[in-house]
Design an enzyme around this catalytic site. Structure first.
Site, short mmCIF file in Angstrom:
data_model
loop_
_atom_site.label_atom_id
_atom_site.label_comp_id
_atom_site.label_asym_id
_atom_site.label_seq_id
_atom_site.Cartn_x
_atom_site.Cartn_y
_atom_site.Cartn_z
N HIS A 1 -30.41 -35.31 -26.98
CA HIS A 1 -28.96 -35.37 -27.23
C HIS A 1 -28.58 -36.69 -27.90
O HIS A 1 -27.67 -36.73 -28.73
CB HIS A 1 -28.19 -35.28 -25.91
CG HIS A 1 -27.96 -33.88 -25.42
ND1 HIS A 1 -27.23 -32.95 -26.13
CD2 HIS A 1 -28.34 -33.25 -24.28
CE1 HIS A 1 -27.19 -31.81 -25.44
NE2 HIS A 1 -27.86 -31.96 -24.32
N GLY B 1 -28.74 -32.63 -15.68
CA GLY B 1 -28.75 -33.78 -16.58
C GLY B 1 -27.54 -33.72 -17.49
O GLY B 1 -26.98 -32.64 -17.73
N LEU C 1 -25.49 -27.60 -20.81
CA LEU C 1 -24.06 -27.48 -20.51
C LEU C 1 -23.22 -27.43 -21.78
O LEU C 1 -22.07 -26.99 -21.75
CB LEU C 1 -23.60 -28.64 -19.62
CG LEU C 1 -24.27 -28.71 -18.24
CD1 LEU C 1 -23.81 -29.95 -17.49
CD2 LEU C 1 -23.98 -27.46 -17.42
ZN ZN Z 1 -28.12 -30.50 -22.90
#
Ligand code: ZN
Length: 180
Positions: free
Chosen positions: A140, A45, A94
């Site tokens: 996020h 994702g 990430l």
């Molecule tokens: Zn993330």
């Protein structure tokens, strides 16, 4: 095109992202670049703020690695959290350095409302791995990271480790720059 991924503690990861207005060519290009960047990382994702764009768009692919790809692009997603609390094990991000992983409390199911790239309304329920990714990516868009869900102790241990690593990197860069 591969996009550079923004890393914690960058302040832009903390901003609340703006809704996407028109789904134009630029948004479609960004979606395709985000998918390419996500698969290359590799990840399951990616949210627009992670590539430096504070807009409400996420991409994901919950399919197991052994199965054909199932890319999803979601615009202006909204989640309603449903069902029991579960533990998402070894969650990572990430944008969170040192490949750090930790268990996070999530909900087992979500109701998702969003637009797809064609501007069509999606309204469905999801569970399992897809529901966990959706919660992580939508966080996020509100400036939240999975490490914000950790206990204070775990969080300060991680922050300490990262600070040391960043200091080591800065020292090495300084040494390299001064030619010693
Ligand atoms: Zn993330």
């Amino acid at each position: 095109m591969l996009l550079p991924i923004v890393s914690y503690p960058a302040p832009s990861l903390r901003e609340k992202s703006e809704p996407v207005g028109e789904i134009n060519a630029e948004i479609k290009k960004l979606a395709s670049d985000m998918l390419e960047t996500m698969y290359a990382a590799p990840g399951v994702g990616l949210a627009a703020p992670q590539v430096g764009r504070n807009i409400r768009m996420i991409v994901l692919d919950p399919a197991p690695a052994s199965e054909p790809r199932k890319p999803m692009v979601l615009i202006n997603p909204e989640l309603e959290l449903l069902g029991e609390s579960i533990v998402s094990e070894a969650e990572g991000c990430l944008s969170v350095p040192l490949n750090y992983r930790a268990s996070v409390k999530r909900k087992e199911r979500v109701r998702l409302k969003a637009l797809n790239l064609q501007g069509e309304q999606i309204d469905c329920e999801m569970d399992g791995f897809a529901a966990i990714i959706l919660q992580h990516e939508c966080d996020h868009l509100d400036g939240l990271l999975f490490i914000d869900h950790l206990s204070r102790l775990k969080r300060s241990l991680y922050d300490g480790k990262l600070r040391k690593q960043l200091k080591r990197q800065a020292d090495e860069e300084r040494k390299a720059a001064s030619g010693t």
